[in-house]
Design a protein around this motif. Structure first.
Motif, PDB file in Angstrom:
ATOM      1  N   ALA A   1      38.774  31.558  32.582  1.00  0.00           N
ATOM      2  CA  ALA A   1      37.652  32.201  33.248  1.00  0.00           C
ATOM      3  C   ALA A   1      38.087  33.262  34.269  1.00  0.00           C
ATOM      4  N   VAL A   2      39.407  33.326  34.559  1.00  0.00           N
ATOM      5  CA  VAL A   2      39.913  34.272  35.550  1.00  0.00           C
ATOM      6  C   VAL A   2      40.598  35.416  34.824  1.00  0.00           C
ATOM      7  N   PRO A   3      40.082  36.648  34.977  1.00  0.00           N
ATOM      8  CA  PRO A   3      40.714  37.780  34.310  1.00  0.00           C
ATOM      9  C   PRO A   3      42.175  37.958  34.731  1.00  0.00           C
ATOM     10  N   GLY A   4      43.028  38.175  33.750  1.00  0.00           N
ATOM     11  CA  GLY A   4      44.450  38.433  34.026  1.00  0.00           C
ATOM     12  C   GLY A   4      45.303  37.206  34.200  1.00  0.00           C
ATOM     13  N   VAL A   5      44.717  36.007  34.113  1.00  0.00           N
ATOM     14  CA  VAL A   5      45.488  34.780  34.239  1.00  0.00           C
ATOM     15  C   VAL A   5      45.667  34.196  32.839  1.00  0.00           C
TER      16      VAL A   5
ATOM     17  N   GLY B   1      42.119  27.995  46.829  1.00  0.00           N
ATOM     18  CA  GLY B   1      41.917  29.355  46.352  1.00  0.00           C
ATOM     19  C   GLY B   1      42.537  29.657  45.001  1.00  0.00           C
ATOM     20  N   THR B   2      43.063  28.629  44.321  1.00  0.00           N
ATOM     21  CA  THR B   2      43.662  28.829  43.004  1.00  0.00           C
ATOM     22  C   THR B   2      42.881  28.048  41.956  1.00  0.00           C
ATOM     23  N   THR B   3      43.242  28.249  40.702  1.00  0.00           N
ATOM     24  CA  THR B   3      42.597  27.491  39.623  1.00  0.00           C
ATOM     25  C   THR B   3      42.979  26.016  39.659  1.00  0.00           C
TER      26      THR B   3
ATOM     27  N   ARG C   1      42.827  24.597  31.732  1.00  0.00           N
ATOM     28  CA  ARG C   1      42.792  25.683  30.731  1.00  0.00           C
ATOM     29  C   ARG C   1      41.494  26.477  30.842  1.00  0.00           C
ATOM     30  N   LYS C   2      40.387  25.794  30.979  1.00  0.00           N
ATOM     31  CA  LYS C   2      39.087  26.470  31.098  1.00  0.00           C
ATOM     32  C   LYS C   2      39.023  27.313  32.360  1.00  0.00           C
ATOM     33  N   ARG C   3      39.536  26.790  33.455  1.00  0.00           N
ATOM     34  CA  ARG C   3      39.536  27.552  34.706  1.00  0.00           C
ATOM     35  C   ARG C   3      40.371  28.826  34.571  1.00  0.00           C
ATOM     36  N   LYS C   4      41.555  28.682  34.007  1.00  0.00           N
ATOM     37  CA  LYS C   4      42.436  29.848  33.861  1.00  0.00           C
ATOM     38  C   LYS C   4      41.823  30.880  32.915  1.00  0.00           C
TER      39      LYS C   4
END
Length: 92
Positions: free
Chosen positions: A86-90, A46-48, A81-84
């Motif tokens: 893509a997540v708002p607020g991360v 459930g995390t990046t 880096r790309k995953r983070k």
């Protein structure tokens, strides 16, 4: 959607291990099922940073089923880096 396997090659007991990532949880779990990795072994669910640690024989099976080979640590760091990003607020 893509499944990725890196070339980490870390020792765990007598096994050599690497990471398996995917663009989505569903795709990651589907590949785990196909290569015979139990879903309960998922890491950071459930995390990046969600992934499986898999042995090299499972890595070979995943590659044979279309997983993309990436380098550790460089390509893995870029994927994270790309995953983070893509997540708002991360923070990336």
């Amino acid at each position: 959607m893509t499944v990725y396997v890196d070339d980490m090659n870390a020792t765990f007991g007598r096994m050599k291990m690497c990471h398996m990532f995917a663009d989505s949880t569903e795709e990651l779990l589907r590949m785990a099922d196909k290569i015979g990795v139990q879903r309960k072994w998922i890491q950071k669910a459930g995390t990046t940073r969600e992934h499986f640690d898999i042995c090299l024989s499972k890595r070979a099976r995943a590659v044979g089923m279309g997983a993309v080979e990436i380098s550790y640590p460089g390509d893995v760091a870029e994927l994270m880096r790309k995953r983070k990003a893509a997540v708002p607020g991360v923070q990336p």
